[in-house]
Design an enzyme around this catalytic site. Structure first.
Site, PDB file in Angstrom:
ATOM      1  N   ASN A 163       0.845  -1.158   0.135  1.00  0.00           N
ATOM      2  CA  ASN A 163      -0.095  -0.055   0.059  1.00  0.00           C
ATOM      3  C   ASN A 163       0.994   1.225  -0.090  1.00  0.00           C
ATOM      4  O   ASN A 163       1.689   1.474   0.789  1.00  0.00           O
ATOM      5  CB  ASN A 163      -0.851   0.009   1.296  1.00  0.00           C
ATOM      6  CG  ASN A 163      -1.796   1.084   1.408  1.00  0.00           C
ATOM      7  OD1 ASN A 163      -1.593   2.224   1.154  1.00  0.00           O
ATOM      8  ND2 ASN A 163      -3.115   0.826   1.672  1.00  0.00           N
ATOM      9  N   ASP A 165      -0.298   4.290  -0.168  1.00  0.00           N
ATOM     10  CA  ASP A 165      -0.836   5.801   0.321  1.00  0.00           C
ATOM     11  C   ASP A 165      -0.104   6.729   0.936  1.00  0.00           C
ATOM     12  O   ASP A 165      -0.092   7.608   0.827  1.00  0.00           O
ATOM     13  CB  ASP A 165      -2.054   5.272   1.455  1.00  0.00           C
ATOM     14  CG  ASP A 165      -3.035   4.418   0.732  1.00  0.00           C
ATOM     15  OD1 ASP A 165      -3.274   4.132  -0.595  1.00  0.00           O
ATOM     16  OD2 ASP A 165      -4.148   3.864   1.580  1.00  0.00           O
ATOM     17  N   HIS A 166       0.908   6.184   2.079  1.00  0.00           N
ATOM     18  CA  HIS A 166       1.690   7.027   2.719  1.00  0.00           C
ATOM     19  C   HIS A 166       2.563   7.735   1.998  1.00  0.00           C
ATOM     20  O   HIS A 166       3.073   8.937   2.305  1.00  0.00           O
ATOM     21  CB  HIS A 166       2.297   6.272   3.918  1.00  0.00           C
ATOM     22  CG  HIS A 166       1.495   5.812   4.931  1.00  0.00           C
ATOM     23  ND1 HIS A 166       0.322   6.540   5.303  1.00  0.00           N
ATOM     24  CD2 HIS A 166       1.091   4.642   5.438  1.00  0.00           C
ATOM     25  CE1 HIS A 166      -0.607   6.052   5.950  1.00  0.00           C
ATOM     26  NE2 HIS A 166      -0.141   4.618   6.042  1.00  0.00           N
ATOM     27  N   HIS A 199      -5.820   3.397  -1.711  1.00  0.00           N
ATOM     28  CA  HIS A 199      -6.981   3.763  -0.937  1.00  0.00           C
ATOM     29  C   HIS A 199      -7.411   5.004  -1.566  1.00  0.00           C
ATOM     30  O   HIS A 199      -6.898   6.161  -0.978  1.00  0.00           O
ATOM     31  CB  HIS A 199      -7.094   3.675   0.452  1.00  0.00           C
ATOM     32  CG  HIS A 199      -8.315   3.796   1.225  1.00  0.00           C
ATOM     33  ND1 HIS A 199      -8.638   3.453   2.394  1.00  0.00           N
ATOM     34  CD2 HIS A 199      -9.617   3.897   1.035  1.00  0.00           C
ATOM     35  CE1 HIS A 199      -9.703   3.681   2.885  1.00  0.00           C
ATOM     36  NE2 HIS A 199     -10.474   4.093   1.860  1.00  0.00           N
ATOM     37  N   ARG A 201      -9.625   7.807  -1.046  1.00  0.00           N
ATOM     38  CA  ARG A 201     -10.537   8.021   0.001  1.00  0.00           C
ATOM     39  C   ARG A 201     -11.718   9.273  -0.741  1.00  0.00           C
ATOM     40  O   ARG A 201     -11.348   9.998  -1.228  1.00  0.00           O
ATOM     41  CB  ARG A 201      -9.791   8.601   1.181  1.00  0.00           C
ATOM     42  CG  ARG A 201      -9.512   7.385   2.230  1.00  0.00           C
ATOM     43  CD  ARG A 201      -8.769   8.043   3.344  1.00  0.00           C
ATOM     44  NE  ARG A 201      -8.710   6.856   4.388  1.00  0.00           N
ATOM     45  CZ  ARG A 201      -9.500   6.624   5.364  1.00  0.00           C
ATOM     46  NH1 ARG A 201     -10.594   7.518   5.377  1.00  0.00           N
ATOM     47  NH2 ARG A 201      -9.348   5.792   6.260  1.00  0.00           N
ATOM     48  N   ARG A 205      -7.474  12.391   1.031  1.00  0.00           N
ATOM     49  CA  ARG A 205      -6.556  12.937   1.665  1.00  0.00           C
ATOM     50  C   ARG A 205      -5.011  12.494   1.622  1.00  0.00           C
ATOM     51  O   ARG A 205      -4.101  13.176   1.640  1.00  0.00           O
ATOM     52  CB  ARG A 205      -6.626  12.653   3.172  1.00  0.00           C
ATOM     53  CG  ARG A 205      -6.580  11.134   3.390  1.00  0.00           C
ATOM     54  CD  ARG A 205      -6.552  10.885   4.899  1.00  0.00           C
ATOM     55  NE  ARG A 205      -7.938  11.031   5.254  1.00  0.00           N
ATOM     56  CZ  ARG A 205      -8.509  10.183   6.593  1.00  0.00           C
ATOM     57  NH1 ARG A 205      -7.640   9.333   7.253  1.00  0.00           N
ATOM     58  NH2 ARG A 205      -9.753  10.271   6.866  1.00  0.00           N
ATOM     59  N   GLU A 226      -8.530  -0.129  -2.953  1.00  0.00           N
ATOM     60  CA  GLU A 226      -9.255  -0.033  -1.539  1.00  0.00           C
ATOM     61  C   GLU A 226     -10.187   1.162  -1.844  1.00  0.00           C
ATOM     62  O   GLU A 226      -9.955   2.408  -1.954  1.00  0.00           O
ATOM     63  CB  GLU A 226      -8.169   0.060  -0.764  1.00  0.00           C
ATOM     64  CG  GLU A 226      -8.535  -0.432   0.724  1.00  0.00           C
ATOM     65  CD  GLU A 226      -7.699  -0.093   1.715  1.00  0.00           C
ATOM     66  OE1 GLU A 226      -6.397  -0.252   1.528  1.00  0.00           O
ATOM     67  OE2 GLU A 226      -8.106   0.346   2.911  1.00  0.00           O
ATOM     68  N   THR A 257      -8.109   2.898   8.343  1.00  0.00           N
ATOM     69  CA  THR A 257      -9.373   2.060   8.559  1.00  0.00           C
ATOM     70  C   THR A 257      -9.356   1.459   9.800  1.00  0.00           C
ATOM     71  O   THR A 257      -8.542   0.649  10.139  1.00  0.00           O
ATOM     72  CB  THR A 257      -9.436   0.904   7.463  1.00  0.00           C
ATOM     73  OG1 THR A 257      -8.942   1.568   6.220  1.00  0.00           O
ATOM     74  CG2 THR A 257     -10.794   0.334   7.114  1.00  0.00           C
ATOM     75  N   GLU A 307     -10.480  -9.993   2.999  1.00  0.00           N
ATOM     76  CA  GLU A 307      -9.235  -9.657   3.503  1.00  0.00           C
ATOM     77  C   GLU A 307      -9.354  -9.627   4.981  1.00  0.00           C
ATOM     78  O   GLU A 307     -10.288  -8.804   5.431  1.00  0.00           O
ATOM     79  CB  GLU A 307      -8.399  -8.154   3.269  1.00  0.00           C
ATOM     80  CG  GLU A 307      -7.141  -7.697   3.764  1.00  0.00           C
ATOM     81  CD  GLU A 307      -6.833  -6.625   3.240  1.00  0.00           C
ATOM     82  OE1 GLU A 307      -6.948  -6.171   2.061  1.00  0.00           O
ATOM     83  OE2 GLU A 307      -6.147  -5.850   4.260  1.00  0.00           O
ATOM     84  N   HIS A 347      -3.212  -5.079   7.620  1.00  0.00           N
ATOM     85  CA  HIS A 347      -3.355  -4.076   8.636  1.00  0.00           C
ATOM     86  C   HIS A 347      -2.696  -4.008   9.789  1.00  0.00           C
ATOM     87  O   HIS A 347      -2.761  -5.258  10.506  1.00  0.00           O
ATOM     88  CB  HIS A 347      -4.849  -3.646   8.923  1.00  0.00           C
ATOM     89  CG  HIS A 347      -5.241  -2.334   9.158  1.00  0.00           C
ATOM     90  ND1 HIS A 347      -4.711  -1.579  10.253  1.00  0.00           N
ATOM     91  CD2 HIS A 347      -5.873  -1.431   8.710  1.00  0.00           C
ATOM     92  CE1 HIS A 347      -5.089  -0.249  10.255  1.00  0.00           C
ATOM     93  NE2 HIS A 347      -5.789   0.011   9.164  1.00  0.00           N
ATOM     94  N   GLY A 348      -1.522  -3.181   9.941  1.00  0.00           N
ATOM     95  CA  GLY A 348      -0.747  -3.267  11.197  1.00  0.00           C
ATOM     96  C   GLY A 348       0.253  -3.962  11.040  1.00  0.00           C
ATOM     97  O   GLY A 348       1.232  -4.108  11.966  1.00  0.00           O
ATOM     98  N   HIS A 370       1.896   0.953   5.910  1.00  0.00           N
ATOM     99  CA  HIS A 370       2.798   1.896   6.815  1.00  0.00           C
ATOM    100  C   HIS A 370       4.095   1.414   7.029  1.00  0.00           C
ATOM    101  O   HIS A 370       5.282   2.327   7.177  1.00  0.00           O
ATOM    102  CB  HIS A 370       1.938   1.879   8.060  1.00  0.00           C
ATOM    103  CG  HIS A 370       2.428   3.237   9.102  1.00  0.00           C
ATOM    104  ND1 HIS A 370       3.202   3.085   9.998  1.00  0.00           N
ATOM    105  CD2 HIS A 370       2.139   4.473   8.853  1.00  0.00           C
ATOM    106  CE1 HIS A 370       3.314   3.874  10.545  1.00  0.00           C
ATOM    107  NE2 HIS A 370       2.942   5.002   9.876  1.00  0.00           N
TER     108      HIS A 370
HETATM  109  N1  PXP Z   1      -5.630  -3.497   4.351  1.00  0.00           N
HETATM  110  C1  PXP Z   1      -6.617  -2.621   4.609  1.00  0.00           C
HETATM  111  C2  PXP Z   1      -7.905  -2.870   4.010  1.00  0.00           C
HETATM  112  C3  PXP Z   1      -6.349  -1.160   4.784  1.00  0.00           C
HETATM  113  O1  PXP Z   1      -6.942  -0.342   5.065  1.00  0.00           O
HETATM  114  C4  PXP Z   1      -4.898  -0.880   5.151  1.00  0.00           C
HETATM  115  C5  PXP Z   1      -4.398   0.427   5.587  1.00  0.00           C
HETATM  116  O2  PXP Z   1      -4.441   1.401   4.463  1.00  0.00           O
HETATM  117  C6  PXP Z   1      -3.997  -1.811   5.058  1.00  0.00           C
HETATM  118  C7  PXP Z   1      -4.456  -3.142   4.796  1.00  0.00           C
HETATM  119  C8  PXP Z   1      -2.435  -1.601   5.302  1.00  0.00           C
HETATM  120  O3  PXP Z   1      -2.310  -1.287   6.518  1.00  0.00           O
HETATM  121  P1  PXP Z   1      -0.934  -0.633   6.990  1.00  0.00           P
HETATM  122  O4  PXP Z   1      -0.587   0.532   6.278  1.00  0.00           O
HETATM  123  O5  PXP Z   1      -1.027  -0.723   8.779  1.00  0.00           O
HETATM  124  O6  PXP Z   1       0.069  -1.844   6.867  1.00  0.00           O
END
Ligand code: PXP
Length: 399
Positions: A163, A165-166, A199, A201, A205, A226, A257, A307, A347-348, A370
């Site tokens: 991902n 996004d960051h 993602h 959004r 953002r 996403e 999320t 997921e 996630h995380g 992240h």
């Molecule tokens: N999966 C989904 C559905 C998410 O919303 C996110 C966060 O954008 C991630 C995976 C990735 O999470 P992380 O950035 O904590 O690795």
């Protein structure tokens, strides 16, 4: 004819999902030229196998595998009349398999697979105790079958989708063109990522419409968009046609999320999105908490993937709590796999907590953002991706 499985131990102790295990059994039957036969596989612990060992072999102690061939030369007419040809029963103690794996420095999957192959060859009449020639013949056949299974396994290694996004978050903080998530995606792919996730959004953002359009044109792997089930974003997805969309709950006030999508209470709404996407051949993944009720609805309304939300596992403080969250994810992955859903997780996840999740057999892809982008600040993106891939690969090989 499918083999049958009975599991008298905890599912998450198994090195394979039950679906994968049955697929392995059936592949073995096929490779042994007895695809029209079946057998029962019982997975137990030491106590139960010791009891069987005592009752049938006068050795009241645990062992790794027992085979009970079912032959009709004992004059059993009923047996000959059965529509499916039965080979008999294989019993494996997962506890002993685990101990032996540690003892021999082998991954549990490897040890377990060997026991299964060994047990099956006994059912088929091979017996290493008969003579040294027979022992060599059995070992050669074991090697052949294990090579076949390994080839299949290599093709099924857990994939990493990243991902980005960051990267866009940093760009948006300055309101200029750098750093560009398109460049980040290219670097991730070159380092071995199997897919890119963004993602889009509602409040834009981080990722912008331009990013999604450019990624669609530039990435060589898989674009996973996403998104919330929101009309404007649905229309963009239908137009851009990502390789996959992942539906997530979306709240404007959240930082990321926060929980899984509640498909139980929004069944109709989500089903409609899946239907729309299906018309454009876009598979849908649902981001869900590891809850069997959610999985059942996901299956019912035609999701292709789920997921599993790993956030609670990642945030759990203390080994017991983390282990409890892990068990929920492992059980949900197995359940989803058994329902015919394809399984991802994310996630995380970080460099410290990803390995056990990557080792869950039914999970085919991890979505991580992240942790990788954070580490890239210090080590560079290429290295950050490769380091995470090394952890995943090691976990895949060592369970
Ligand atoms: N999966 C989904 C559905 C998410 O919303 C996110 C966060 O954008 C991630 C995976 C990735 O999470 P992380 O950035 O904590 O690795």
């Amino acid at each position: 004819m499918p083999a049958r499985l009975a599991c008298h131990c905890s599912r998450h102790e198994l090195p394979f999902s039950t679906r994968r295990l049955l697929a392995i059994c059936n592949l073995l039957l096929q490779r042994c030229g007895v695809a029209d036969h079946s057998f029962d596989l019982l997975l137990t612990g030491d106590r139960e196998i010791a009891e069987l060992n005592g009752r049938y072999r006068n050795k009241a102690q645990p062992t790794n595998v027992l085979s009970f061939p079912l032959t009709d030369d004992e004059g059993d007419e009923m047996l000959a009349a059965l529509p499916v040809k039965e080979l008999g029963d294989i019993v494996i103690s997962v506890e002993t398999a685990r101990r032996e794996a540690l003892l021999y420095g082998q991954p549990l999957r490897q040890r377990f697979t060997w026991l299964l192959v060994h047990g099956l060859l006994h059912l088929l009449g091979y017996d290493h105790e008969r003579s040294s020639e027979e022992e060599a013949r059995m070992e050669a056949r074991e090697r052949e079958l294990l090579t076949t299974l390994n080839q299949q396994r290599n093709a099924a290694m857990t994939k990493l989708a990243i991902n980005v996004d960051h990267v866009a978050t940093i760009r948006q903080a300055r309101g200029i063109a750098e750093p560009d998530p398109i460049a980040a995606a290219a670097i991730c792919e070159m380092a071995g990522a199997a897919g890119i996730v963004v993602h889009l959004r509602e409040d834009r953002r981080h990722i912008q419409d331009r990013d999604v359009r450019l990624l669609r044109q530039t990435i060589k792997t898989k674009l996973n968009l996403e998104m919330g089930a929101n009309k404007e974003i649905i229309d963009i997805a239908l137009e851009i046609r990502p390789d996959l969309i992942t539906l997530v709950p979306e709240k404007r006030e959240e930082l990321t999320t926060e929980g899984g999508l509640d498909v139980v209470s929004q069944e109709k709404k989500i089903a409609k999105v899946i239907e729309k996407m299906a018309k454009r051949s876009i598979p849908v993944s649902l981001f869900l908490d590891p809850d069997p009720r959610q999985l059942a609805v996901a299956r019912k309304i035609g999701a292709t993937f789920v997921e599993l939300h790993t956030g609670r596992y990642c945030d759990a403080i203390g080994e017991d709590k983390q282990q409890a969250e892990f068990a929920l994810i492992a059980a949900a992955a197995d359940e989803a796999d058994g329902l015919g859903l394809r399984v991802c997780a994310g996630h995380g996840l970080s460099y410290h907590n990803t390995a056990p999740i990557a080792a869950i057999e039914a999970i085919e892809e991890l979505s991580i953002g992240h942790a990788i982008i954070s580490r890239a600040v210090f080590s560079g993106l290429d290295k950050a991706v490769r380091d995470m891939l090394a952890i995943i690969r090691q976990a895949d090989l060592s369970f």
